[in-house]
Design an enzyme around this catalytic site. Sequence first.
Site, PDB file in Angstrom:
ATOM      1  N   TYR A  27     -17.682   9.042   6.552  1.00 51.06           N
ATOM      2  CA  TYR A  27     -16.819   7.882   6.267  1.00 51.06           C
ATOM      3  C   TYR A  27     -17.750   6.732   5.889  1.00 51.06           C
ATOM      4  CZ  TYR A  27     -12.585   4.993   6.869  1.00 51.06           C
ATOM      5  OH  TYR A  27     -11.483   4.192   6.672  1.00 51.06           O
ATOM      6  N   ARG A  44      -3.346  10.691  -0.111  1.00 54.20           N
ATOM      7  CA  ARG A  44      -4.109  10.651  -1.352  1.00 54.20           C
ATOM      8  C   ARG A  44      -5.488  10.021  -1.129  1.00 54.20           C
ATOM      9  NH1 ARG A  44      -2.585  10.329  -6.981  1.00 54.20           N
ATOM     10  NH2 ARG A  44      -4.272   9.323  -8.117  1.00 54.20           N
ATOM     11  N   ALA A  45      -5.506   8.885  -0.410  1.00 54.23           N
ATOM     12  CA  ALA A  45      -6.774   8.193  -0.150  1.00 54.23           C
ATOM     13  C   ALA A  45      -7.711   9.075   0.674  1.00 54.23           C
ATOM     14  CB  ALA A  45      -6.509   6.871   0.576  1.00 54.23           C
ATOM     15  N   TYR A 104      -9.220   2.901  11.524  1.00 54.78           N
ATOM     16  CA  TYR A 104      -9.730   4.244  11.802  1.00 54.78           C
ATOM     17  C   TYR A 104     -10.899   4.152  12.770  1.00 54.78           C
ATOM     18  CZ  TYR A 104     -11.400   9.005  10.908  1.00 54.78           C
ATOM     19  OH  TYR A 104     -11.812  10.306  11.053  1.00 54.78           O
ATOM     20  N   GLY A 113       0.784  -1.229   0.000  1.00 54.17           N
ATOM     21  CA  GLY A 113       0.000   0.000   0.000  1.00 54.17           C
ATOM     22  C   GLY A 113       0.813   1.274   0.000  1.00 54.17           C
ATOM     23  N   ASP A 124      -2.341  -6.344  -6.564  1.00 54.33           N
ATOM     24  CA  ASP A 124      -3.742  -5.967  -6.389  1.00 54.33           C
ATOM     25  C   ASP A 124      -4.334  -6.894  -5.351  1.00 54.33           C
ATOM     26  OD1 ASP A 124      -6.458  -5.400  -6.419  1.00 54.33           O
ATOM     27  OD2 ASP A 124      -6.303  -4.560  -8.435  1.00 54.33           O
TER      28      ASP A 124
HETATM   29  P1  NAD Z   1      -2.654   6.116   0.778  1.00 51.71           P
HETATM   30  O1  NAD Z   1      -3.370   6.620  -0.407  1.00 51.71           O
HETATM   31  O2  NAD Z   1      -1.244   6.516   0.979  1.00 51.71           O
HETATM   32  O3  NAD Z   1      -2.674   4.530   0.859  1.00 51.71           O
HETATM   33  C1  NAD Z   1      -3.684   3.706   0.358  1.00 51.71           C
HETATM   34  C2  NAD Z   1      -3.021   2.796  -0.650  1.00 51.71           C
HETATM   35  O4  NAD Z   1      -3.871   1.709  -0.967  1.00 51.71           O
HETATM   36  C3  NAD Z   1      -2.677   3.482  -1.965  1.00 51.71           C
HETATM   37  O5  NAD Z   1      -1.299   3.370  -2.215  1.00 51.71           O
HETATM   38  C4  NAD Z   1      -3.475   2.675  -2.993  1.00 51.71           C
HETATM   39  O6  NAD Z   1      -2.800   2.578  -4.215  1.00 51.71           O
HETATM   40  C5  NAD Z   1      -3.568   1.337  -2.284  1.00 51.71           C
HETATM   41  N1  NAD Z   1      -4.607   0.431  -2.773  1.00 51.71           N
HETATM   42  C6  NAD Z   1      -5.927   0.683  -2.963  1.00 51.71           C
HETATM   43  N2  NAD Z   1      -6.549  -0.416  -3.443  1.00 51.71           N
HETATM   44  C7  NAD Z   1      -5.608  -1.394  -3.523  1.00 51.71           C
HETATM   45  C8  NAD Z   1      -5.621  -2.758  -3.944  1.00 51.71           C
HETATM   46  N3  NAD Z   1      -6.732  -3.339  -4.368  1.00 51.71           N
HETATM   47  N4  NAD Z   1      -4.458  -3.456  -3.902  1.00 51.71           N
HETATM   48  C9  NAD Z   1      -3.319  -2.887  -3.478  1.00 51.71           C
HETATM   49  N5  NAD Z   1      -3.242  -1.603  -3.066  1.00 51.71           N
HETATM   50  C10 NAD Z   1      -4.374  -0.866  -3.086  1.00 51.71           C
HETATM   51  O7  NAD Z   1      -3.568   6.548   2.020  1.00 51.71           O
HETATM   52  P2  NAD Z   1      -3.444   6.317   3.597  1.00 51.71           P
HETATM   53  O8  NAD Z   1      -4.481   7.232   4.168  1.00 51.71           O
HETATM   54  O9  NAD Z   1      -2.050   6.413   4.066  1.00 51.71           O
HETATM   55  O10 NAD Z   1      -3.985   4.837   3.789  1.00 51.71           O
HETATM   56  C11 NAD Z   1      -3.246   3.788   4.368  1.00 51.71           C
HETATM   57  C12 NAD Z   1      -4.069   3.111   5.456  1.00 51.71           C
HETATM   58  O11 NAD Z   1      -4.254   4.027   6.540  1.00 51.71           O
HETATM   59  C13 NAD Z   1      -5.472   2.703   5.013  1.00 51.71           C
HETATM   60  O12 NAD Z   1      -5.812   1.470   5.587  1.00 51.71           O
HETATM   61  C14 NAD Z   1      -6.334   3.804   5.609  1.00 51.71           C
HETATM   62  O13 NAD Z   1      -7.672   3.403   5.798  1.00 51.71           O
HETATM   63  C15 NAD Z   1      -5.612   4.010   6.924  1.00 51.71           C
HETATM   64  N6  NAD Z   1      -5.970   5.243   7.653  1.00 51.71           N
HETATM   65  C16 NAD Z   1      -5.837   6.457   7.072  1.00 51.71           C
HETATM   66  C17 NAD Z   1      -6.187   7.604   7.786  1.00 51.71           C
HETATM   67  C18 NAD Z   1      -6.034   8.973   7.153  1.00 51.71           C
HETATM   68  O14 NAD Z   1      -6.567   9.947   7.697  1.00 51.71           O
HETATM   69  N7  NAD Z   1      -5.319   9.117   6.074  1.00 51.71           N
HETATM   70  C19 NAD Z   1      -6.655   7.504   9.098  1.00 51.71           C
HETATM   71  C20 NAD Z   1      -6.773   6.229   9.681  1.00 51.71           C
HETATM   72  C21 NAD Z   1      -6.418   5.103   8.944  1.00 51.71           C
END
Ligand code: NAD
Length: 286
Positions: A182, A223-224, A172, A9, A73
């Site tokens: 959410y 980004r997400a 989260y 990820g 994936d």
């Molecule tokens: P991010 O965009 O950096 O990471 C999400 C990643 O998931 C991306 O690189 C995307 O390409 C990848 N992805 C999506 N579908 C996929 C698939 N089918 N196979 C492989 N990769 C896939 O965003 P982030 O916020 O750092 O997210 C990372 C984790 O942190 C997630 O589980 C997210 O729910 C969690 N999180 C984020 C927050 C926040 O505020 N950003 C808060 C709590 C938890």
Amino acid sequence: RGKRAFIAGIADDNGYGWAIAKSLAAAGAEILVGTWVPALNIFETSLRRGKFDESRVLPDGSLMEITKVYPLDAVFDSLEDVPEDIKTNKRYAGSSKWTVSEVAESVKEDFGSIDILVHSLANGPEVTKHLLETSRKGYLAAISASSYSYVSLLKHFLPIMNPGGSSISLTYIASERIIPGYGGGMSSAKAALESDTRVLAFEAGRKQKVRVNTISAGPLRSRAAKAIGFIDMMIDYSIANAPLQKELSADEVGNTAAFLASPLASAITGAVIYVDNGLNAMGVGV
Ligand code: NAD
């Protein structure tokens, strides 16, 4: 020998996965990365062209090295699961062996074993919709990409994880408290992920002496998160209401992951660890 980590990820230098990779690298771990197939090209090109060099700098001044990037994936377990339209999609056809079982197989062939498995990925196509407006397809897609993807990763990597190893995912607070916005079944997906953390801790602990924990992280402008649409509001809310009134840095989550992966955390498993400036402990905003 240093430890070896596989982090699923990472597709840029803004998310939690990148920060976790850096903290693990700073602690001496070798870094392998799994990048979502549609994002692979731009991530590898950016890496090669030095676009991330500034954010690769570790505390000792050296640059984080990523030993290998694997296309991944995580919604597909093996080649038989992949539908024809994806197989022939030009972003996918350019790479191969990106289903979960094939990636685990490749890592085994390349390196033999790993010590640390990180799941830092989530996807919910209907995340901007209220749960009441969410379709069955959207809900199941959120669970598949954000919850089962972790079960599948651990299942396929566990046989190559060294005893004493550690596995970490990101969750989260929307799993246990109402966070309007959410949506799309993402709150449900995180609840599943947290419950699975406990069951998987039991199974992986008994089977392989591997620990399984999840970090409940506060808001980060990844980004997400930007795709969800309310991230700036969530960051402001946390700064206004949390016990620690500061913006959360991704490094704080990265450092917690490094701790959880280390022998310092040798008795911690099945836990949800909050890294959120304490916001989870508040009952009302003040
Ligand atoms: P991010 O965009 O950096 O990471 C999400 C990643 O998931 C991306 O690189 C995307 O390409 C990848 N992805 C999506 N579908 C996929 C698939 N089918 N196979 C492989 N990769 C896939 O965003 P982030 O916020 O750092 O997210 C990372 C984790 O942190 C997630 O589980 C997210 O729910 C969690 N999180 C984020 C927050 C926040 O505020 N950003 C808060 C709590 C938890």
